[in-house]
Design an enzyme around this catalytic site. Sequence first.
Site, mmCIF file in Angstrom:
data_model
loop_
_atom_site.group_PDB
_atom_site.id
_atom_site.type_symbol
_atom_site.label_atom_id
_atom_site.label_comp_id
_atom_site.label_asym_id
_atom_site.label_seq_id
_atom_site.Cartn_x
_atom_site.Cartn_y
_atom_site.Cartn_z
ATOM 1 N N SER A 39 0.811 -1.232 0.000
ATOM 2 C CA SER A 39 0.000 0.000 0.000
ATOM 3 C C SER A 39 0.840 1.275 0.000
ATOM 4 C CB SER A 39 -0.907 0.007 1.230
ATOM 5 O OG SER A 39 -1.544 1.266 1.336
ATOM 6 N N SER A 56 -0.559 4.059 1.069
ATOM 7 C CA SER A 56 -1.197 4.946 2.067
ATOM 8 C C SER A 56 -0.252 5.357 3.203
ATOM 9 C CB SER A 56 -2.463 4.292 2.624
ATOM 10 O OG SER A 56 -3.419 4.196 1.610
ATOM 11 N N SER A 112 -9.361 -1.688 4.326
ATOM 12 C CA SER A 112 -9.420 -2.071 2.916
ATOM 13 C C SER A 112 -9.803 -3.532 2.807
ATOM 14 C CB SER A 112 -8.102 -1.738 2.222
ATOM 15 O OG SER A 112 -8.296 -1.784 0.822
ATOM 16 N N LYS A 152 -13.914 -4.305 4.286
ATOM 17 C CA LYS A 152 -14.726 -3.096 4.133
ATOM 18 C C LYS A 152 -16.198 -3.262 4.537
ATOM 19 C CE LYS A 152 -12.260 -0.374 0.689
ATOM 20 N NZ LYS A 152 -12.344 0.258 -0.634
ATOM 21 N N ALA A 198 -20.139 -2.174 -10.842
ATOM 22 C CA ALA A 198 -20.902 -1.925 -9.615
ATOM 23 C C ALA A 198 -20.277 -2.703 -8.463
ATOM 24 C CB ALA A 198 -22.359 -2.321 -9.799
ATOM 25 N N TYR A 258 -5.146 3.122 -12.165
ATOM 26 C CA TYR A 258 -4.010 4.052 -12.276
ATOM 27 C C TYR A 258 -2.684 3.335 -12.516
ATOM 28 C CZ TYR A 258 -3.933 3.138 -7.222
ATOM 29 O OH TYR A 258 -3.941 2.533 -5.990
HETATM 30 P P1 NAD Z 1 -14.668 -5.226 -7.560
HETATM 31 O O1 NAD Z 1 -14.163 -6.584 -7.794
HETATM 32 O O2 NAD Z 1 -15.400 -4.904 -6.318
HETATM 33 O O3 NAD Z 1 -15.673 -4.852 -8.796
HETATM 34 C C1 NAD Z 1 -15.342 -5.117 -10.140
HETATM 35 C C2 NAD Z 1 -16.477 -4.677 -11.068
HETATM 36 O O4 NAD Z 1 -16.067 -4.878 -12.416
HETATM 37 C C3 NAD Z 1 -17.765 -5.477 -10.912
HETATM 38 O O5 NAD Z 1 -18.857 -4.644 -11.230
HETATM 39 C C4 NAD Z 1 -17.626 -6.571 -11.977
HETATM 40 O O6 NAD Z 1 -18.891 -7.036 -12.435
HETATM 41 C C5 NAD Z 1 -16.927 -5.802 -13.076
HETATM 42 N N1 NAD Z 1 -16.084 -6.648 -13.929
HETATM 43 C C6 NAD Z 1 -15.100 -7.493 -13.525
HETATM 44 N N2 NAD Z 1 -14.520 -8.070 -14.605
HETATM 45 C C7 NAD Z 1 -15.145 -7.578 -15.699
HETATM 46 C C8 NAD Z 1 -14.992 -7.778 -17.103
HETATM 47 N N3 NAD Z 1 -14.076 -8.625 -17.600
HETATM 48 N N4 NAD Z 1 -15.802 -7.095 -17.943
HETATM 49 C C9 NAD Z 1 -16.723 -6.241 -17.452
HETATM 50 N N5 NAD Z 1 -16.926 -6.008 -16.142
HETATM 51 C C10 NAD Z 1 -16.142 -6.668 -15.288
HETATM 52 O O7 NAD Z 1 -13.419 -4.259 -7.747
HETATM 53 P P2 NAD Z 1 -13.251 -2.763 -7.185
HETATM 54 O O8 NAD Z 1 -12.689 -2.814 -5.827
HETATM 55 O O9 NAD Z 1 -14.525 -2.030 -7.443
HETATM 56 O O10 NAD Z 1 -12.084 -2.212 -8.142
HETATM 57 C C11 NAD Z 1 -12.320 -2.009 -9.530
HETATM 58 C C12 NAD Z 1 -11.157 -1.204 -10.118
HETATM 59 O O11 NAD Z 1 -11.137 0.109 -9.552
HETATM 60 C C13 NAD Z 1 -9.772 -1.795 -9.853
HETATM 61 O O12 NAD Z 1 -9.010 -1.601 -11.001
HETATM 62 C C14 NAD Z 1 -9.234 -0.967 -8.719
HETATM 63 O O13 NAD Z 1 -7.830 -0.886 -8.735
HETATM 64 C C15 NAD Z 1 -9.844 0.386 -9.044
HETATM 65 N N6 NAD Z 1 -9.980 1.260 -7.861
HETATM 66 C C16 NAD Z 1 -9.421 2.480 -7.931
HETATM 67 C C17 NAD Z 1 -9.557 3.352 -6.861
HETATM 68 C C18 NAD Z 1 -8.941 4.718 -6.950
HETATM 69 O O14 NAD Z 1 -8.860 5.410 -5.924
HETATM 70 N N7 NAD Z 1 -8.523 5.142 -8.114
HETATM 71 C C19 NAD Z 1 -10.276 2.969 -5.714
HETATM 72 C C20 NAD Z 1 -10.849 1.703 -5.690
HETATM 73 C C21 NAD Z 1 -10.698 0.841 -6.777
#
Ligand code: NAD
Length: 293
Positions: free
Chosen positions: A22, A24, A69, A73, A134, A236
Amino acid sequence: MTERIDGHTLLIGLMAYPIRHSMSPTMHNNAFAKLGLNYAYLAFEVINDTLPSAIESIRTLDMRGSNISMPNKQKVIPLLDKLDPAAEMVGAVNTIVNDDGVLTGYTTDGIGFMKSLDDEGINIRGHKMTLAGAGGAGTAIAVQAALDSVSEMSIFNIHDASWKQAEKNVALINEKTDCKATLHDLEDRDDFKKEIQSSFIYADSTGVGMKPLENETLVDDPTWFRKDLVVFDTVYAPRETKLMKVAKSAGVEHVFNGLGMMLEQGAAAFKLWTGEDMPVDYIRQILFDDDKK
Ligand code: NAD
């Protein structure tokens, strides 16, 4: 750091697993040092059986709070005294604040999303958003955007475990906010294209574009994008995802990765604990100096 630590230093934790990667701790400890604040931020590997005693230790040790995290969560919620309204709607907590033994749970990912756009001079309030995904990030973005007056939201998901979450999000947003939310099947390409083309912003929260899917994108046809559409990817790493490349090839001016969101979710937690604004530009330089080389 050693110069700052004394008998009055307040501890803030990060409880998750895995967590050693992390950014953070670097983010928060540098911000405390820069502002001369007497806090220390440490990461703890916490999972399942150890979560209740770890949360209780926030009270016992009079810690100021903690970040939470994956995979904690949702599981942390019954262990807290109060929830911020957004955390209640999202059903997840990433920040705990300890006020004299009373633990309140917050979610700052959605705040980070909105603030990162504000930082770029983009105001999506009163406009339509199409959002892919979602999961944890998608839910936080959807809820905060709706609370912050995005007027219309088309949420797309595949039929996996997150479809039910997407249904919940849409129902909750329509019930609790003035935003008009609808749920769509990501496999319906014509519908997906139509909704993106009638939106002010398209945001992808699926993680498609991140390793091992770094050569993939949900939209590979640049003609789907207007030049004045805002395109946002929560990923990112890499800094420029395939989606971002497609958007740029279409001449889209406002194309963003998730870096700003990541920084601003941390800044929102920092503000909750300390009451101070994190020096975001300074922290961006420390964490992502390599980007400029
Ligand atoms: P998660 O596993 O909770 O959710 C994933 C979502 O993507 C679900 O809705 C799932 O149905 C969908 N999905 C998964 N594979 C797919 C595919 N092949 N095609 C279409 N849809 C698909 O994950 P999360 O924790 O929500 O994280 C998602 C992304 O967001 C990650 O890349 C994570 O690194 C990024 N993220 C970034 C930040 C930030 O601060 N920038 C914060 C949290 C998460």
